[in-house]
Design an enzyme around this catalytic site. Structure first.
Site, PDB file in Angstrom:
ATOM      1  N   TYR B 112       0.843  -1.198   0.000  1.00 40.59           N
ATOM      2  CA  TYR B 112       0.000   0.000   0.000  1.00 40.59           C
ATOM      3  C   TYR B 112       0.871   1.238   0.000  1.00 40.59           C
ATOM      4  O   TYR B 112       1.954   1.262   0.601  1.00 40.59           O
ATOM      5  CB  TYR B 112      -0.875   0.043   1.254  1.00 40.59           C
ATOM      6  CG  TYR B 112      -2.071  -0.871   1.234  1.00 40.59           C
ATOM      7  CD1 TYR B 112      -3.277  -0.449   0.684  1.00 40.59           C
ATOM      8  CD2 TYR B 112      -1.999  -2.142   1.781  1.00 40.59           C
ATOM      9  CE1 TYR B 112      -4.386  -1.286   0.689  1.00 40.59           C
ATOM     10  CE2 TYR B 112      -3.108  -2.979   1.783  1.00 40.59           C
ATOM     11  CZ  TYR B 112      -4.298  -2.540   1.234  1.00 40.59           C
ATOM     12  OH  TYR B 112      -5.382  -3.369   1.241  1.00 40.59           O
ATOM     13  N   HIS B 164      -6.978  -8.612  -2.533  1.00 38.72           N
ATOM     14  CA  HIS B 164      -8.316  -8.043  -2.314  1.00 38.72           C
ATOM     15  C   HIS B 164      -8.335  -6.567  -2.644  1.00 38.72           C
ATOM     16  O   HIS B 164      -7.291  -5.898  -2.645  1.00 38.72           O
ATOM     17  CB  HIS B 164      -8.761  -8.260  -0.867  1.00 38.72           C
ATOM     18  CG  HIS B 164      -7.871  -7.569   0.121  1.00 38.72           C
ATOM     19  ND1 HIS B 164      -6.708  -8.138   0.588  1.00 38.72           N
ATOM     20  CD2 HIS B 164      -7.943  -6.341   0.709  1.00 38.72           C
ATOM     21  CE1 HIS B 164      -6.113  -7.294   1.429  1.00 38.72           C
ATOM     22  NE2 HIS B 164      -6.836  -6.202   1.508  1.00 38.72           N
ATOM     23  N   HIS B 166     -10.490  -3.119  -1.358  1.00 36.48           N
ATOM     24  CA  HIS B 166     -11.443  -2.579  -0.379  1.00 36.48           C
ATOM     25  C   HIS B 166     -12.475  -1.714  -1.097  1.00 36.48           C
ATOM     26  O   HIS B 166     -12.117  -0.901  -1.958  1.00 36.48           O
ATOM     27  CB  HIS B 166     -10.718  -1.710   0.647  1.00 36.48           C
ATOM     28  CG  HIS B 166      -9.754  -2.474   1.509  1.00 36.48           C
ATOM     29  ND1 HIS B 166     -10.106  -2.992   2.736  1.00 36.48           N
ATOM     30  CD2 HIS B 166      -8.466  -2.814   1.320  1.00 36.48           C
ATOM     31  CE1 HIS B 166      -9.060  -3.612   3.271  1.00 36.48           C
ATOM     32  NE2 HIS B 166      -8.044  -3.515   2.423  1.00 36.48           N
TER      33      HIS B 166
END
Ligand SMILES: [Fe+3]
Lengths: 214, 239
Positions: B112, B164, B166
């Site tokens: 991230y 994944h 969000h």
């Protein structure tokens, strides 16, 4: 009146299928998407430019300026430094700004907690909202955080208002209502009245979280 | 079935009675829930006007590049380019028009851009990993992005999050609200992921997995995934 053993008795197959289709679209037939935690890294996705403030300038509807301070604390009393509060409220007259985004206030805001788990929400004190049953002044809150799997929802009320007649608060067990009431601080100035409110995720003072029922 | 309704037939797993089993507040294998999940149950209430209303979400100036995460920088981000598209509806099957959809994700290496992410995988100077868009009048939305990588996290020894994305969705009332995560098909990490597995209902878990959908492919350029989301009807209960 003729007794029918089945609601479809006497109907043509075509009509039965049409009604089935109607029924299928009327009844809840879809599973709601499961909720998941917001995780620890939501800031750059949901509050990109810092918080989404409630007060964005001087062009405001009528209302008392207030400041709500507090913290989000876990079951061990430790601050939760990656929580996000999402607020929705009426303006000082109790009106919801649902029509178009006001430049400086529409009643919606987002506030991430800081390293100490603390938040500061500058806003207008909501008025008595123009509901079917008049609701005492309150903020609607969603609380998100790493480790919170549900979308948690609650309301915050104010201790200097007439909360005893509020139709929602009346549905909360009496002994836990206090957990939803912000306390007016003695350090309030005349321009900005300050209130204090902590979220306790667990423990004796665990904040009440709500869910709609039929 | 008399005629093919695309949205109803798209996935047979969708059909069935609504007995939603949202995750418990405290799910022991997901360690952070132990001190953060409320121990008392949610208090059932009849809600009011506040819960059924919402603003016109105007706090983001959503531009043309906000739903294409591959063109937000000078260069092209590394990784597999994908389309993520779908429809936002309520549990009656009614489309929710103009919902605000926000997403955020790791880059193709599983890192991230968030300052708290210390995973020593490389950052990609051409990828931020945040996007937003409005669903159209019929509830349809679409993003262009990069398939995120799996990443390790501190929950237990050698814990890895499955790849994944969000998602945050704001519907027509304040309580028509969803925070969730989208996963990818055939990921072996899913069944050992405490966050994904926190949802006790297998059907609900399955619905968090996007489906490869060839119709969304951009030929020779990007792979298409379909991800539909279902929110509670506005003004009525979520479960
Ligand atoms: Fe993540």
């Amino acid at each position: 009146m003729v007794h029918r053993s089945s609601p479809f008795e006497g109907l043509s197959p075509r009509e039965i299928m049409r009604r089935e289709q109607e029924e299928a679209t009327r009844q809840p037939a879809w599973l709601p998407t499961g909720t998941q935690t917001v995780g620890p890294y939501f800031h750059f996705g949901m509050v990109e430019r810092g918080d989404v403030p409630l007060i964005r300038g001087d062009n405001l509807p009528p209302g008392q300026r207030i400041r709500l301070t507090g913290a989000v604390l876990d079951g061990a009393g430790a601050p939760i430094n990656d929580a996000l509060l999402e607020i929705w409220q009426a303006d000082g007259r109790g009106r919801f700004h649902t029509e178009r985004a006001e430049p400086d206030f529409d009643g919606f805001g987002r506030f991430a907690t800081d390293a100490d788990g603390a938040f500061t929400i500058d806003t207008l004190k909501p008025g008595v909202s123009d509901d079917a049953l008049p609701a005492a002044p309150h903020l609607d809150v969603h609380l998100f955080a790493r480790g919170v799997l549900h979308t948690l929802f609650t309301r915050i009320y104010f201790d200097d208002e007439h909360n005893q007649h509020d139709p929602l608060l009346a549905q909360v067990p009496e002994e836990r209502r206090d957990t939803l009431i912000a306390r007016r601080s003695t350090t309030s100035s005349e321009d900005v009245v300050t209130y204090h409110f902590n979220f306790y995720m667990q423990g004796a003072a665990e904040t009440v979280f709500l869910i709609e029922q039929e | 079935m008399s005629s093919l309704d695309f949205d109803r037939d798209f996935d047979p797993r969708l059909n069935g009675p609504v007995e939603t089993h949202q995750p418990p507040q405290v799910f022991d294998p997901y360690v952070s829930t132990r001190l953060r999940g409320p121990r008392n149950g949610l208090i059932p209430i009849h809600s009011g006007l506040t819960e059924r209303t919402a603003p016109v979400y105007g706090f983001h100036n959503i531009g043309g590049e906000d739903n294409d995460l591959t063109v937000q920088h000078e260069g092209t981000p590394l990784g597999q380019k994908i389309i993520v598209a779908g429809r936002i509806r309520d549990t009656h099957g009614q489309p929710i028009p103009h919902a605000l959809i926000e997403l955020w994700q790791a880059n193709s290496a599983g890192r991230y851009i968030h300052k708290r992410d210390q995973h020593p995988a490389p950052l990609d100077p051409n990828f931020t990993g945040a996007g937003r868009t409005f669903a159209d009048a019929h509830g349809y939305y679409s993003f262009t992005t990069i398939r995120p990588g799996a990443y390790p996290w501190g929950n237990h020894y050698n814990a890895w999050r499955p790849a994944h994305i969000h998602f945050s969705v704001l519907g027509q009332g304040f309580r028509q609200r969803l925070i969730t995560q989208m996963y990818f098909p055939d990921d072996p990490l899913l069944e050992i992921d405490p966050i994904y597995m926190a949802n006790p209902d297998r059907r609900v878990r399955d619905l968090l997995i996007a489906r490869y959908d060839r119709r969304f492919d951009i030929p020779d350029n990007a792979l298409g995934f379909r991800f539909d989301m279902f929110l509670g009807p506005n003004g009525t209960p979520l479960e």
